[in-house]
Structure formats: structure tokens, C-alpha cells
Design an enzyme around this catalytic site. Structure first.
Site, mmCIF file in Angstrom:
data_model
loop_
_atom_site.group_PDB
_atom_site.id
_atom_site.type_symbol
_atom_site.label_atom_id
_atom_site.label_comp_id
_atom_site.label_asym_id
_atom_site.label_seq_id
_atom_site.Cartn_x
_atom_site.Cartn_y
_atom_site.Cartn_z
ATOM 1 N N GLU A 68 0.864 -1.188 0.000
ATOM 2 C CA GLU A 68 0.000 0.000 0.000
ATOM 3 C C GLU A 68 0.899 1.236 0.000
ATOM 4 O O GLU A 68 1.888 1.276 0.722
ATOM 5 C CB GLU A 68 -0.909 -0.035 1.248
ATOM 6 C CG GLU A 68 -1.635 1.233 1.566
ATOM 7 C CD GLU A 68 -2.499 1.760 0.413
ATOM 8 O OE1 GLU A 68 -3.279 0.995 -0.186
ATOM 9 O OE2 GLU A 68 -2.368 2.957 0.097
ATOM 10 N N ASP A 117 -6.991 1.730 -8.399
ATOM 11 C CA ASP A 117 -7.329 3.085 -8.867
ATOM 12 C C ASP A 117 -7.512 3.081 -10.388
ATOM 13 O O ASP A 117 -6.664 2.548 -11.105
ATOM 14 C CB ASP A 117 -6.211 4.075 -8.499
ATOM 15 C CG ASP A 117 -6.063 4.245 -6.995
ATOM 16 O OD1 ASP A 117 -6.904 3.691 -6.255
ATOM 17 O OD2 ASP A 117 -5.126 4.931 -6.562
ATOM 18 N N LYS A 121 -7.715 9.143 -17.016
ATOM 19 C CA LYS A 121 -7.141 9.871 -18.172
ATOM 20 C C LYS A 121 -6.226 8.952 -18.979
ATOM 21 O O LYS A 121 -5.401 8.238 -18.403
ATOM 22 C CB LYS A 121 -6.329 11.075 -17.694
ATOM 23 C CG LYS A 121 -7.186 12.151 -17.060
ATOM 24 C CD LYS A 121 -6.400 13.424 -16.834
ATOM 25 C CE LYS A 121 -7.328 14.465 -16.254
ATOM 26 N NZ LYS A 121 -6.825 15.034 -15.001
ATOM 27 N N ASP A 153 -15.419 -2.758 -9.939
ATOM 28 C CA ASP A 153 -16.791 -2.497 -10.415
ATOM 29 C C ASP A 153 -16.749 -1.488 -11.566
ATOM 30 O O ASP A 153 -17.786 -1.042 -12.025
ATOM 31 C CB ASP A 153 -17.655 -1.928 -9.275
ATOM 32 C CG ASP A 153 -17.206 -0.541 -8.868
ATOM 33 O OD1 ASP A 153 -15.991 -0.263 -8.946
ATOM 34 O OD2 ASP A 153 -18.061 0.283 -8.501
ATOM 35 N N THR A 192 -13.726 -7.684 -0.402
ATOM 36 C CA THR A 192 -12.834 -6.605 0.040
ATOM 37 C C THR A 192 -13.717 -5.478 0.585
ATOM 38 O O THR A 192 -14.936 -5.496 0.421
ATOM 39 C CB THR A 192 -11.980 -6.074 -1.124
ATOM 40 O OG1 THR A 192 -12.752 -5.163 -1.905
ATOM 41 C CG2 THR A 192 -11.467 -7.201 -2.009
ATOM 42 N N GLU A 193 -13.072 -4.492 1.205
ATOM 43 C CA GLU A 193 -13.838 -3.373 1.754
ATOM 44 C C GLU A 193 -14.599 -2.637 0.641
ATOM 45 O O GLU A 193 -15.802 -2.365 0.760
ATOM 46 C CB GLU A 193 -12.871 -2.413 2.456
ATOM 47 C CG GLU A 193 -13.574 -1.296 3.170
ATOM 48 C CD GLU A 193 -12.591 -0.323 3.822
ATOM 49 O OE1 GLU A 193 -11.413 -0.667 4.029
ATOM 50 O OE2 GLU A 193 -13.029 0.795 4.122
ATOM 51 N N TYR A 194 -13.915 -2.361 -0.471
ATOM 52 C CA TYR A 194 -14.564 -1.656 -1.582
ATOM 53 C C TYR A 194 -15.665 -2.509 -2.204
ATOM 54 O O TYR A 194 -16.684 -1.995 -2.637
ATOM 55 C CB TYR A 194 -13.525 -1.284 -2.643
ATOM 56 C CG TYR A 194 -12.858 0.042 -2.394
ATOM 57 C CD1 TYR A 194 -12.373 0.357 -1.130
ATOM 58 C CD2 TYR A 194 -12.708 0.982 -3.409
ATOM 59 C CE1 TYR A 194 -11.752 1.566 -0.890
ATOM 60 C CE2 TYR A 194 -12.094 2.198 -3.178
ATOM 61 C CZ TYR A 194 -11.612 2.483 -1.916
ATOM 62 O OH TYR A 194 -11.001 3.697 -1.687
ATOM 63 N N GLU A 195 -15.426 -3.815 -2.258
ATOM 64 C CA GLU A 195 -16.410 -4.723 -2.848
ATOM 65 C C GLU A 195 -17.722 -4.673 -2.064
ATOM 66 O O GLU A 195 -18.804 -4.601 -2.655
ATOM 67 C CB GLU A 195 -15.838 -6.144 -2.864
ATOM 68 C CG GLU A 195 -16.709 -7.183 -3.529
ATOM 69 C CD GLU A 195 -15.977 -8.515 -3.674
ATOM 70 O OE1 GLU A 195 -14.782 -8.596 -3.299
ATOM 71 O OE2 GLU A 195 -16.592 -9.474 -4.154
#
Ligand code: SAH
Length: 212
Positions: A68, A117, A121, A153, A192-195
Site C-alpha cells: 500500500e 485506482d 485519463k 466495479d 474486500t472493503e470496496y467490494e
């Protein structure tokens, strides 16, 4: 990942036994760090570590390393480990592009990329963790039979990633645009947390597994 400055994060990481401060010194020697010959799985961009802490708890015969770039985020993973005594888990605070300085050829068995991430761009495409440039780095550290597992996602990032797998000369072992509805691929899925956050909002989760 929302960033807040966490006072003392760097100092805490510098002193924490699960955080490796000079990971380049362990290149080719990660087995010695763990004290066994078990396979090594890494997550790049692990955020606050929810996925890895669960994986390490469920699979004591696999060694996990979380990478990280932000101290303020990594410290949350260290906090999750308090009182867990996970001998098979380490963390590194570093920028992923230097990964070849830290792992030797064939040293890693699996790479997880979870909700990386998107760098939307075009001129930043090389920074995406699923760009050809990153697959070339993974090629340099991953065992021949090793795999890369990627979840997101983000439709554009997923399409880009599928293209980059072939561009890099790798193969797609499996893929789905809706992991949670895919009876086969969802087996054993660790969220995961984002999932959790994105699927609660109703976003389908995409997943691909790539191999050379
Ligand atoms: N994997 C977690 C967090 C996803 S957010 C989850 O699924 O819940 C993406 C995380 O990757 C952020 O914490 C970000 O700081 C980290 N990250 C992004 N690019 C990185 C890079 N090049 N090197 C190291 N970490 C990176």
C-alpha cells in the site's frame, strides 16, 4: 480511498513487527522472513487490509504480503491485526512500480489486485495496475504457474484490463461481469472493503483471472 493525515503513522509503521521497512533487503529471501517454504500471495493496493486479514486467517499455510502506498491507510491494516497473531502476514508501504526491487523471479505465487485506482485519463494509462507495463513487472516476479486475480466495479477499467492481458501476451483463465451472480466463480470469494461498499450500492463486481 479517502485520505486523512494520521499523525504518527510513519513512526508506528517503522516500529511495527508486521511492517517491513526495507523490503528490498528481503528480495529472494521472503521464505526466511516467514520461516517456512509456503507459497507467497501478495495484494497490491490493499487499502485498509480487510481482504488480506481474512485470507491470512483462513489460510495459515499461505504467506500474504500487502502493499500500500499510503502510511495513513496501511496503519489501519496494522490496527486490524492487533490481538490476531497472524504469523503469515506482512505489510509494505511502497509504490507498486518498484515491485521488482522487492521480489525475485519466481518468488510470488499469486497477485491480487482489488479495486485498483482507475486512472481515467488516457495519459495515465501506464499507472493502472492492470496495464501491460504492470503485467511485465508481474511476469518478472511470478512463478510460471502463478496467477493474477483482479476485481473491480469499473466497466472502463475492466474492459481496458481484458485488452491489456492479451496485449501483454497473457491468457484469461476466467472472467465474469457479475461475480456475485456467477455460481462457480463466487465460490470461496472473500469480499474486500470496496467490494462490500460498491455491491451494496448495486454495482455488479467484475473479475478476471490471468495466467501466462
Ligand atoms: N484493495 C482494497 C482498497 C482499494 S482502493 C479494497 O478492495 O477494498 C486502492 C488502494 O490502492 C488505495 O489504498 C491506494 O492507495 C492503493 N494504491 C493505488 N495505487 C497504488 C500503487 N501504485 N502502489 C501502491 N498502492 C497503490
Amino acid at each position: 480511498m479517502r485520505l486523512r493525515n494520521v499523525p504518527g503513522a510513519r513512526e508506528t509503521i517503522a516500529e511495527h513487527p508486521m511492517a517491513v521497512n526495507h523490503p528490498e533487503n528481503l528480495k529472494g529471501k521472503w521464505n526466511q522472513e516467514f520461516g517456512n517454504q509456503n507459497p507467497i500471495h501478495i495484494e497490491i493496493g490493499m487499502g485498509k487490509g480487510q481482504f488480506l486479514v481474512q485470507m491470512a486467517t483462513e489460510n495459515p499455510k499461505i504467506n500474504y504480503i500487502g502493499i500500500e502506498k499510503y502510511s495513513s491507510v496501511l496503519i489501519r491494516a496494522l490496527e486490524k491485526c492487533e490481538q490476531l497473531e497472524l504469523k503469515n502476514l506482512r505489510f509494505i508501504r511502497m509504490e507498486a512500480e518498484h515491485i521488482c526491487d522487492v521480489f525475485q523471479k519466481d518468488e510470488v505465487d499469486r497477485i491480487y489486485l482489488n479495486f485498483s485506482d482507475p486512472w481515467p485519463k488516457d495519459r495515465h494509462a501506464k499507472r493502472r495496475l492492470t496495464s501491460k507495463q504492470f503485467f511485465d513487472r508481474y511476469d518478472a516476479i511470478l512463478k510460471h504457474t502463478g496467477i493474477v486475480e483482479f476485481k473491480t466495479d469499473n466497466d472502463l477499467l475492466f474492459t481496458f484490463s481484458l485488452e491489456q492481458v492479451s496485449e501483454a501476451g497473457w491468457n484469461i483463465v476466467s472472467q465474469t461481469w457479475d461475480l456475485h451472480q456467477d455460481k462457480e466463480l463466487v465460490k470461496g470469494n472473500v469480499m474486500t472493503e470496496y467490494e462490500s461498499r460498491f455491491s451494496e450500492r448495486g454495482n455488479p463486481i467484475h473479475k478476471l483471472v490471468a495466467q501466462r
